[in-house]
Design a protein around this motif. Sequence first.
Motif: not given
Length: 128
Positions: A1-30
């Motif tokens: 999960m740490r890796t997933a969080r790190s990669q998600t934050v990195s992508m969000a910073k690069k492509y969505a202009g994210l500057t600060t992170v307050s929460s991380f979520y993981s969803s796995n239904l379908n």
Amino acid sequence: MRTARSQTVSMAKKYAGLTTVSSFYSSNLNKTYYSVAGTDNKGKKIYAIIAKKGGTITVVNQSSGLSVDAIRNVVQEKKSPKKINSISLTLIKGKPYWVVSYLNSSNNLCFATLNFKTGNVYRSINNI
């Protein structure tokens, strides 16, 4: 999960202009989605939702839907859970939804998928 969080934050910073992170979520239904909540470089509070197996980043303004606390209240009211395990974001047909995992009064695992904007129950899986 740490890796997933790190990669998600990195992508969000690069492509969505994210500057600060307050929460991380993981969803796995379908399908598995990772999401981060935070503030972008324009000062807007956003959610960036990313599919585990690639795809585009979906950016949603937090103000355009219900908050985690509001969803928690909706689930308490509609489902009367014994315990809420998790709340996360997912995409269904390109639109954001909240997924809530909880235990009902019989201690059975249940899932409720709720509309991001209205909180209306889209789908329920009960007594797993």
